[in-house]
Design an enzyme around this catalytic site. Sequence first.
Site, PDB file in Angstrom:
ATOM      1  N   ALA A  19       0.811  -1.214   0.000  1.00 47.36           N
ATOM      2  CA  ALA A  19       0.000   0.000   0.000  1.00 47.36           C
ATOM      3  C   ALA A  19       0.847   1.267   0.000  1.00 47.36           C
ATOM      4  O   ALA A  19       0.306   2.374   0.013  1.00 47.36           O
ATOM      5  CB  ALA A  19      -0.940  -0.014   1.204  1.00 47.36           C
ATOM      6  N   GLY A  20       2.162   1.116   0.001  1.00 44.33           N
ATOM      7  CA  GLY A  20       3.032   2.304  -0.066  1.00 44.33           C
ATOM      8  C   GLY A  20       2.849   3.226   1.126  1.00 44.33           C
ATOM      9  O   GLY A  20       2.814   4.447   0.987  1.00 44.33           O
ATOM     10  N   LEU A  21       2.779   2.635   2.308  1.00 48.21           N
ATOM     11  CA  LEU A  21       2.391   3.418   3.486  1.00 48.21           C
ATOM     12  C   LEU A  21       3.552   4.120   4.193  1.00 48.21           C
ATOM     13  O   LEU A  21       3.312   4.964   5.041  1.00 48.21           O
ATOM     14  CB  LEU A  21       1.676   2.502   4.496  1.00 48.21           C
ATOM     15  CG  LEU A  21       0.372   1.878   3.998  1.00 48.21           C
ATOM     16  CD1 LEU A  21      -0.171   0.903   5.038  1.00 48.21           C
ATOM     17  CD2 LEU A  21      -0.669   2.961   3.721  1.00 48.21           C
ATOM     18  N   SER A  22       4.780   3.727   3.878  1.00 47.00           N
ATOM     19  CA  SER A  22       5.906   4.211   4.684  1.00 47.00           C
ATOM     20  C   SER A  22       6.741   5.245   3.949  1.00 47.00           C
ATOM     21  O   SER A  22       7.690   4.895   3.238  1.00 47.00           O
ATOM     22  CB  SER A  22       6.794   3.028   5.087  1.00 47.00           C
ATOM     23  OG  SER A  22       6.365   2.479   6.298  1.00 47.00           O
ATOM     24  N   ASN A  25      10.672   5.050   3.248  1.00 51.99           N
ATOM     25  CA  ASN A  25      11.065   3.661   2.993  1.00 51.99           C
ATOM     26  C   ASN A  25      10.918   3.485   1.477  1.00 51.99           C
ATOM     27  O   ASN A  25       9.807   3.383   0.953  1.00 51.99           O
ATOM     28  CB  ASN A  25      10.136   2.755   3.809  1.00 51.99           C
ATOM     29  CG  ASN A  25      10.235   1.284   3.437  1.00 51.99           C
ATOM     30  OD1 ASN A  25      10.711   0.918   2.371  1.00 51.99           O
ATOM     31  ND2 ASN A  25       9.746   0.443   4.335  1.00 51.99           N
ATOM     32  N   ASN A 101      10.935  -4.317  14.994  1.00 57.17           N
ATOM     33  CA  ASN A 101      10.276  -3.101  15.467  1.00 57.17           C
ATOM     34  C   ASN A 101       9.257  -3.373  16.573  1.00 57.17           C
ATOM     35  O   ASN A 101       8.498  -2.494  16.955  1.00 57.17           O
ATOM     36  CB  ASN A 101       9.571  -2.389  14.311  1.00 57.17           C
ATOM     37  CG  ASN A 101      10.494  -2.103  13.156  1.00 57.17           C
ATOM     38  OD1 ASN A 101      10.293  -2.603  12.051  1.00 57.17           O
ATOM     39  ND2 ASN A 101      11.544  -1.338  13.398  1.00 57.17           N
ATOM     40  N   GLU A 163      10.939   2.941  17.734  1.00 58.86           N
ATOM     41  CA  GLU A 163      10.753   1.885  16.734  1.00 58.86           C
ATOM     42  C   GLU A 163      11.511   0.614  17.097  1.00 58.86           C
ATOM     43  O   GLU A 163      11.776  -0.236  16.261  1.00 58.86           O
ATOM     44  CB  GLU A 163      11.142   2.415  15.352  1.00 58.86           C
ATOM     45  CG  GLU A 163      10.411   3.706  15.007  1.00 58.86           C
ATOM     46  CD  GLU A 163       9.399   3.601  13.867  1.00 58.86           C
ATOM     47  OE1 GLU A 163       9.550   2.737  12.995  1.00 58.86           O
ATOM     48  OE2 GLU A 163       8.443   4.418  13.849  1.00 58.86           O
ATOM     49  N   ARG A 195      12.204   8.643  12.632  1.00 60.89           N
ATOM     50  CA  ARG A 195      11.262   7.754  13.319  1.00 60.89           C
ATOM     51  C   ARG A 195      11.671   7.408  14.755  1.00 60.89           C
ATOM     52  O   ARG A 195      10.830   7.005  15.545  1.00 60.89           O
ATOM     53  CB  ARG A 195      11.047   6.497  12.471  1.00 60.89           C
ATOM     54  CG  ARG A 195      10.279   6.852  11.195  1.00 60.89           C
ATOM     55  CD  ARG A 195      10.242   5.769  10.140  1.00 60.89           C
ATOM     56  NE  ARG A 195       9.551   4.561  10.528  1.00 60.89           N
ATOM     57  CZ  ARG A 195       9.146   3.625   9.669  1.00 60.89           C
ATOM     58  NH1 ARG A 195       9.326   3.787   8.362  1.00 60.89           N
ATOM     59  NH2 ARG A 195       8.557   2.532  10.091  1.00 60.89           N
ATOM     60  N   HIS A 231      15.514   3.138   9.375  1.00 57.62           N
ATOM     61  CA  HIS A 231      15.934   2.563  10.657  1.00 57.62           C
ATOM     62  C   HIS A 231      17.443   2.344  10.603  1.00 57.62           C
ATOM     63  O   HIS A 231      17.998   2.064   9.536  1.00 57.62           O
ATOM     64  CB  HIS A 231      15.264   1.194  10.906  1.00 57.62           C
ATOM     65  CG  HIS A 231      13.799   1.273  11.188  1.00 57.62           C
ATOM     66  ND1 HIS A 231      12.892   0.391  10.645  1.00 57.62           N
ATOM     67  CD2 HIS A 231      13.078   2.103  11.969  1.00 57.62           C
ATOM     68  CE1 HIS A 231      11.674   0.684  11.074  1.00 57.62           C
ATOM     69  NE2 HIS A 231      11.757   1.719  11.874  1.00 57.62           N
ATOM     70  N   ASN A 342       8.622  -4.459   0.612  1.00 59.55           N
ATOM     71  CA  ASN A 342       8.056  -3.463   1.521  1.00 59.55           C
ATOM     72  C   ASN A 342       9.142  -2.902   2.441  1.00 59.55           C
ATOM     73  O   ASN A 342       8.850  -2.289   3.471  1.00 59.55           O
ATOM     74  CB  ASN A 342       6.934  -4.080   2.363  1.00 59.55           C
ATOM     75  CG  ASN A 342       5.562  -3.562   1.938  1.00 59.55           C
ATOM     76  OD1 ASN A 342       5.451  -2.498   1.338  1.00 59.55           O
ATOM     77  ND2 ASN A 342       4.527  -4.312   2.264  1.00 59.55           N
ATOM     78  N   CYS A 348      15.021  -7.370   9.686  1.00 56.83           N
ATOM     79  CA  CYS A 348      13.774  -6.697  10.095  1.00 56.83           C
ATOM     80  C   CYS A 348      12.755  -7.715  10.583  1.00 56.83           C
ATOM     81  O   CYS A 348      11.896  -7.402  11.404  1.00 56.83           O
ATOM     82  CB  CYS A 348      13.126  -5.972   8.922  1.00 56.83           C
ATOM     83  SG  CYS A 348      14.120  -4.695   8.188  1.00 56.83           S
TER      84      CYS A 348
HETATM   85  O1  SUG Z   1       8.137   0.283   8.951  1.00 55.48           O
HETATM   86  N1  SUG Z   1       7.471  -1.317   5.912  1.00 55.48           N
HETATM   87  C1  SUG Z   1       8.142  -1.322   7.191  1.00 55.48           C
HETATM   88  C2  SUG Z   1       9.466  -2.011   7.069  1.00 55.48           C
HETATM   89  C3  SUG Z   1      10.114  -2.209   8.412  1.00 55.48           C
HETATM   90  C4  SUG Z   1      11.503  -2.675   8.309  1.00 55.48           C
HETATM   91  N2  SUG Z   1      12.033  -2.902   9.587  1.00 55.48           N
HETATM   92  C5  SUG Z   1      13.323  -2.698   9.932  1.00 55.48           C
HETATM   93  N3  SUG Z   1      14.129  -1.988   9.211  1.00 55.48           N
HETATM   94  N4  SUG Z   1      13.716  -3.165  11.063  1.00 55.48           N
HETATM   95  C6  SUG Z   1       8.281   0.103   7.738  1.00 55.48           C
HETATM   96  O2  SUG Z   1       8.567   1.012   6.961  1.00 55.48           O
HETATM   97  C7  SUG Z   1       5.555  -0.969   4.445  1.00 55.48           C
HETATM   98  C8  SUG Z   1       4.076  -1.201   4.471  1.00 55.48           C
HETATM   99  C9  SUG Z   1       3.361  -0.716   3.245  1.00 55.48           C
HETATM  100  O3  SUG Z   1       3.836   0.198   2.582  1.00 55.48           O
HETATM  101  O4  SUG Z   1       2.284  -1.268   2.952  1.00 55.48           O
HETATM  102  C10 SUG Z   1       6.164  -0.984   5.819  1.00 55.48           C
HETATM  103  O5  SUG Z   1       5.516  -0.695   6.790  1.00 55.48           O
END
Ligand code: SUG
Length: 417
Positions: A19-22, A25, A101, A163, A195, A231, A342, A348
Amino acid sequence: MPLVEINFDGIIGPSHNYAGLSLGNVASASNKGLVSHPRAAALQGLAKMRHNLRLGLPQGFLLPHRRPDEAWLAELGTDAAAAPPSLRPAAFSASAMWAANAATVSPAPDTADGRCHLTVANLRTMAHRSHEAPETLAQLRLAFADAAAFAVHPPVPATFGDEGAANHMRLAAAHDSPGVEIFVYGHRGGAYPVRQHEEASRAVARLHGLDPERTLFACQSEAAIAAGAFHNDVVAVANGHVLFAHEQAFEDRAGVYAALRRVFPELELVEVPAAAVPLKEAISSYLFNGQLVTLPDGAMALVLPEEARETPSVWAWLEALAAGNGPIRRLFVVDVRQSMANGGGPACLRLRVVADPGTVDPRFLADEAKLDRVAGVVERHWPERIAPADLADPDLPPRLEGARAALLDALDLAALA
Ligand code: SUG
């Protein structure tokens, strides 16, 4: 039984989607809208656990959270049927898979009361992650219920983003020896959010009763966050007496290394120069998100994602590392592509806990037979694919609920229902 490092991997949940929520990232943003494959994703995660188990490493797991999160939607005055597009994907996210996390963990030899302390992360920066904490707390309180061995703390106030272990490292002569703990926070991230807040890191260190003389707070470099290292575990990882880091991981590189050497003279630093691997390639390949582990024979190994092998600069550097005289001698490659898309690499997906396995609720510990059982449930119940529009399909929530119930049942963990 002595204290050993147990890796608790998040089992990838049936609602895994793109869903491209982050923001910040790069993988999450660039794969937004793709069709996901939750069944394949979960099987990849299980294969990684099996791989590490076969290396002789103790393995545990944490469970997917209930999705959609109706309790969270109710707090927002809606439900899965009526949720607006601005909230729906966040309510369905399977992001609890990234167990690094879930919490910050200080092993017993480091703490004032001689117990292993865990503080659940509040993950407040991203909406889709901000509602993980209550279920994480419930799971950790069950898995680590032995109050003589563990203290499980609720999240620090959400005023300050936390986190978890992804921004925490530990150096120690051995896992069961007293260590030096390093908390990495951000101050600036260019166009991207920071974060991990310094106040959250300092609060966790206090709550865990760490010795201030053996606790370091290091600022992550703005360049790293701005390049997509949301992170610290995307640009640095520690294990035993080794710190493996990118040259641009920390804002004050020389200061961090000098402070570390003062409190931990045994430090062996393996630094990757930007000239050999630019930040951008370190981040897209997840070189530093390998699991840096100590094998039963005492040798150190990296468990890397396929993407690291596919990036020429990274693989050339790693092959030279393993062939040299350094502390990291073996490289293993695992396929976690569904999670990687993702932004979640091998490290992770796991939470490291140093503990006597005899003090952990055995329902959270893995062996081959249990992983077979989980794989069977995944094969039967996890959706084969989820396209973005499927999140609005009224048939999806009951299917996800049934899948999770089958998993809890198979693991004798219906208490978490
Ligand atoms: O929090 N991705 C996670 C990835 C977490 C990685 N964890 C570590 N580096 N320890 C985040 O960004 C993507 C979900 C989305 O876009 O649908 C997401 O939440």
